[in-house]
Design a protein around this motif. Structure first.
Motif, PDB file in Angstrom:
ATOM      1  N   GLY A 126     -29.576  17.255  51.367  1.00 21.85           N
ATOM      2  CA  GLY A 126     -27.955  18.031  51.189  1.00 21.85           C
ATOM      3  C   GLY A 126     -27.801  18.046  51.776  1.00 21.85           C
ATOM      4  N   GLY A 130     -23.425  16.300  51.178  1.00 20.59           N
ATOM      5  CA  GLY A 130     -22.895  18.281  51.206  1.00 20.59           C
ATOM      6  C   GLY A 130     -22.129  17.950  52.129  1.00 20.59           C
ATOM      7  N   GLU A 161     -21.278  20.533  47.473  1.00 22.15           N
ATOM      8  CA  GLU A 161     -20.976  19.270  46.797  1.00 22.15           C
ATOM      9  C   GLU A 161     -19.768  19.130  47.626  1.00 22.15           C
ATOM     10  OE1 GLU A 161     -21.713  16.640  43.774  1.00 22.15           O
ATOM     11  OE2 GLU A 161     -24.345  16.644  44.497  1.00 22.15           O
TER      12      GLU A 161
END
Ligand code: ADP
Ligand code: ZN
Length: 829
Positions: free
Chosen positions: A727, A732, A792
């Motif tokens: 992530g 991200g 995100e």
């Protein structure tokens, strides 16, 4: 006419916008004007950010003060003020900080003004002589004129001192309106004027080296001095030389013809020696032509277009740039070319100057504040339409911007982080270039042989278009790379050799053929660790939690901290246990240099690292000396990897590829890949094919292997998979919160308190990692903690931080802790 109001942004520490009235005599005021405004008892310089604003409800007009003076009515443009608004919002900084970044330095914060007379006024016996237009003046105004007539120009502060503050501004304004005096801002600058001083330099470094042994016996001091000069890269300021060596020593060396001194300008114009001769005009290769044609089309469309130019090292990206800049100029538009570090970009500047002559403005730190200010004004008027510069040039006030180029777009210097400031504004110049390009409907080209994973992912997501230059010009081959396992190299004198057999052998062959070598060791000093053989502790800096580096210099050996200014003789015994068993471990550039001189006595070396490039213009000079073939080897830190084009280099050696590979940072692999690929790309750029020898203790490391293959796509795909799973960017977004302060306990408490506050209102889509001590847990005496927010979208992160902002700031302030944030951090240090 009713009173007009404007909004003015002030620089940190005030860093907010205030409302001011516009005096009647000022006809029109535009956003971007520089104005002097009263702030309680002081006068400060601010930037007008909005004009003709309605008076905010509840504000009492009689409490609102007027602007004292307009210092410059057109320094920044509307466009730049808007861009700064975005910058401040995105990076969570005050608008004032963003505007300061857009102003030429020296204008910042300066609120000093100088007052001069517009005509000659004679004073005799304490009175003004023959000046009919002064006759109607009141006594106090006459006194002011007389003061100026005796010695002008004077600073406003001097006048205040001599005549008192009371009513002075009013008198100044009145006299100015009558055209009797002029008031101008004084730029803050410690070195506006070029100062000449004597430089002492070694005439011929090879001759110097070989003269050393004989000198050693006959004239010790002269030998020491010569060695010192050679260590400094062949040239030193007299102040440094004088520190240890008398004029007689230097004179002695001069008489032997080993050194010369010359009067040079300290702040020299780095462009002065660039001949504006005919540029070697190549016709583009088929690949270059294809890219140029496609990009010219999008330039003509006058719509935003983001282009990632992935061209292998030596594929001729510069020629693509110059062609497109020409097209932009032909359309009547202007262009900005960003380079990671101007110190290393003179080669590019040269090429541009050869093509475009005086259209090119170069923004670099060696310009005085006055020169920068003038450049700003020229750019604003459209007097020069091409700007080349490092990150801050992205904010240059060029009108009709059509093209922005970010060369070596992967380079981390585009987002420099200020770990010291209380009001940091750490923005990515690359991202800002894209934002500006979007607003200006411009073409933005990001160029690199090793694009950042962010940019590569943006191509995959269809945000940018990819353009490839898959081959070197003239189908020159990419260099062949050999990976050497250093664990298998034999010991020499109980130590592993610095040069593997293969590297030694290949260097020898290269010297025999009369070709040049580039060596990379990304650590400066002699040995990066000083540790105790008895207790095993390493000797650390007293104010930073890092190991001291062992440096050799003329004064003997020293231990230095690379994060603060600490430097002292190496302690005779271990500070922890008192044993006299200190060892120097690891390999720095100085040690490589020593080994090189020992094993190849006839070879001459230029060492390029922070220690040899301390003086202005040093980079350019060392690079040009190497280009002129005054040395066989260019040895240095990552500086030697960046964008340099030396056609005669056919061998690149990486002393240790493992340095920095395993930093506690999710970008460590990406950075290593880039460095190795870039340095390999210095080999074989000319007619002769090149080779690379990479020494490592981890020969199976996949990052290293893809770098050896110079297979960017394989590296990117693999690394992107890992990032996706974790992530981390580009999948991200990150925001780092940092706390620092003198008290270890207070910093920890505030970090925990702030994190608790964040947790209370944390959206489930956002992860909070930490808080924990920062990887650099102590720096310049301050204890450091940090926490990471991950989500995100960057907006979600900013909203979260903003919601808790006031409480976090107050908690920090109450405890004497400095709290900062960094949006899209590049490193985790
Ligand atoms: P890059 O920045 O992509 O690594 P450069 O722009 O420095 O590459 O170009 C590499 C070398 O190739 C330079 O020496 C340059 O002068 C030369 N070169 C570039 N384009 C051409 C061409 N069309 N024909 C011949 N030589 C070229
Ligand atoms: Zn330190």
């Amino acid at each position: 006419m009713s009173r007009r109001y404007v909004e003015v942004a002030l620089p940190p520490p005030l860093a907010r916008q205030f409302t001011y009235g516009v005096p009647e005599e000022v006809d029109s005021l535009l956003p971007g004007a520089l104005v002097l405004v009263p702030v309680s008892q002081r006068l400060l310089t601010g930037v007008v950010t909005r004009v003709n604003i309605p008076l905010e409800h509840g504000l009492n007009p009689s409490k609102i003060r007027d602007i004292v003076q307009v210092l410059d009515d057109s320094l920044l443009s509307d466009e730049i003020v808007d861009l700064c608004r975005w910058l401040a919002e995105y990076y969570m900084a005050p608008l004032g900080s963003a505007l300061v970044a857009a102003l030429p330095p020296g204008v910042r914060l300066s609120s000093k003004r100088s007052v001069s007379l517009t005509q000659i006024v004679q004073v005799k016996d304490g009175g003004v002589v023959d000046a009919p237009e002064l006759e109607q003046l009141g006594g106090e105004e006459r006194a002011l004129i007389e003061e100026l007539a005796r010695s002008e120009p004077l600073k406003v502060s001097t006048l205040q001192h001599r005549l008192g503050r009371k009513g002075l501004e009013k008198r100044l304004t009145g006299l100015r309106r009558r055209g009797l005096i002029d008031i101008a801002p004084i730029l803050e600058d410690r070195r506006t004027r070029a100062v000449s001083e004597t430089h002492v330099y070694v005439v011929d470094s090879q001759k110097g080296e070989s003269a050393l042994p004989a000198l050693e016996k006959r004239a010790r001091r002269q030998a020491d001095c010569l060695r010192y000069l050679l260590e400094q890269g062949g040239c030193a300021r007299p102040a440094l030389v004088r520190a240890g060596f008398s004029a007689a020593v230097i004179k002695g060396l001069e008489e032997r013809g080993l050194v010369e001194s010359e009067l040079r300008e300290r702040v020299r114009d780095p462009l002065a020696h660039i001949e504006q001769g005919e540029a070697a005009e190549f016709s583009p290769t088929v690949d270059q032509e294809r890219v140029i044609t496609a990009l010219e089309e999008s330039l003509r469309a006058r719509a935003f277009h983001g282009a990632l130019l992935h061209g292998v090292t030596g594929s001729g990206k510069t020629l693509v740039y110059t062609h497109l800049v020409r097209s932009a100029l032909e359309q009547g538009r202007s262009a900005i070319v960003l380079v990671p570090e101007i110190a290393l970009a003179w080669q590019m500047v040269r090429r541009f100057k050869q093509h475009f002559g005086d259209e090119v403005a170069v923004l670099h730190s060696q310009l005085s504040a006055g020169e920068r200010y003038d450049t700003w004004k020229r750019l604003r008027r459209g007097g020069q339409r091409i700007v080349i510069g490092a990150r801050s040039a992205v904010l240059a006030p060029l009108p009709d911007l059509g093209l922005l180029i970010v060369d070596e777009e992967h380079d981390s210097s585009y987002k420099q982080e200020d770990l010291e400031s209380a009001y940091p504004l750490s923005y990515s110049a690359r991202d800002l270039a894209l934002m500006r390009g979007q607003r200006q409907r411009a073409l933005v080209i990001l160029g690199s042989a090793t694009p950042s994973l962010e940019s590569y992912a943006n191509v995959e997501q269809g945000k940018y278009t990819l353009y490839n230059l898959p081959n070197r010009v003239d189908d020159r081959p990419l260099p062949a790379v050999h990976v050497v396992d250093m664990k298998r190299e034999p010991f020499q004198r109980k130590q592993r050799a610095i040069f593997s057999k293969m590297l030694r052998f290949k260097m020898e062959a290269c010297f025999e053929r009369g070709e040049q070598v580039v060596l990379l060791q990304n650590r400066r000093g002699f040995a990066p660790f000083i540790s105790c053989g008895s207790c095993g502790e390493s000797v650390q800096c007293a104010s930073c939690r890092v190991s001291l580096t062992y440096h050799r210099s003329r004064e003997g050996s020293r231990s230095c901290c690379h994060y603060c200014d600490f430097s002292a003789p190496v302690p005779p015994v271990c500070p922890s246990c008192g044993a006299a068993e200190l060892r120097f471990e690891g390999v720095g550039t100085q040690k490589v240099e020593e080994a090189l001189v020992e094993q190849f006595p006839s070879v001459s070396v230029i060492r390029m690292d922070v220690d040899t490039t301390g003086w202005k213009g040093a980079h350019d000079e060392l690079v040009e000396r190497f280009r002129r073939r005054e040395a066989d080897v260019l040895l240095g830190t990552q500086m030697v990897a960046k964008g340099l084009d030396f056609p005669e280099v056919t061998l690149v050696g990486v002393i240790s590829a493992d340095t920095g590979m395993h930093m506690p940072d999710f970008r460590a692999a990406e950075r290593s890949f880039q460095l190795l690929t870039q340095v390999a790309g210095r080999s074989g750029r000319g007619e002769q094919p090149g080779e690379v020898v990479v020494q490592t203790r981890l020969p199976d490391d996949p990052v290293l292997l893809t770098a050896a293959e110079q297979d960017y796509v394989a590296f990117a795909e693999r690394e992107l998979n890992e990032r996706r799973e974790a992530g981390f960017p580009p999948f991200g977004r990150l925001l780092v919160l940092r706390w620092r302060g003198e008290g270890e306990e207070a910093v920890e408490r505030v970090a925990r308190g702030c994190s608790d506050r964040l947790m209370r209102s944390l959206d489930p889509s956002i992860a909070l990692l930490g808080p924990s001590p920062a990887p650099l847990a102590r720096l310049r005496g301050a204890y450091r903690w940090q926490a990471l927010l991950r989500a995100e979208s960057a907006r979600a992160l900013r909203d979260t931080a903003r919601e808790a902002w006031d409480e976090m700031s107050q908690l920090a302030q109450r405890n004497g802790v400095i709290f900062t944030v960094n949006v899209d951090p590049l490193t985790m240090m």
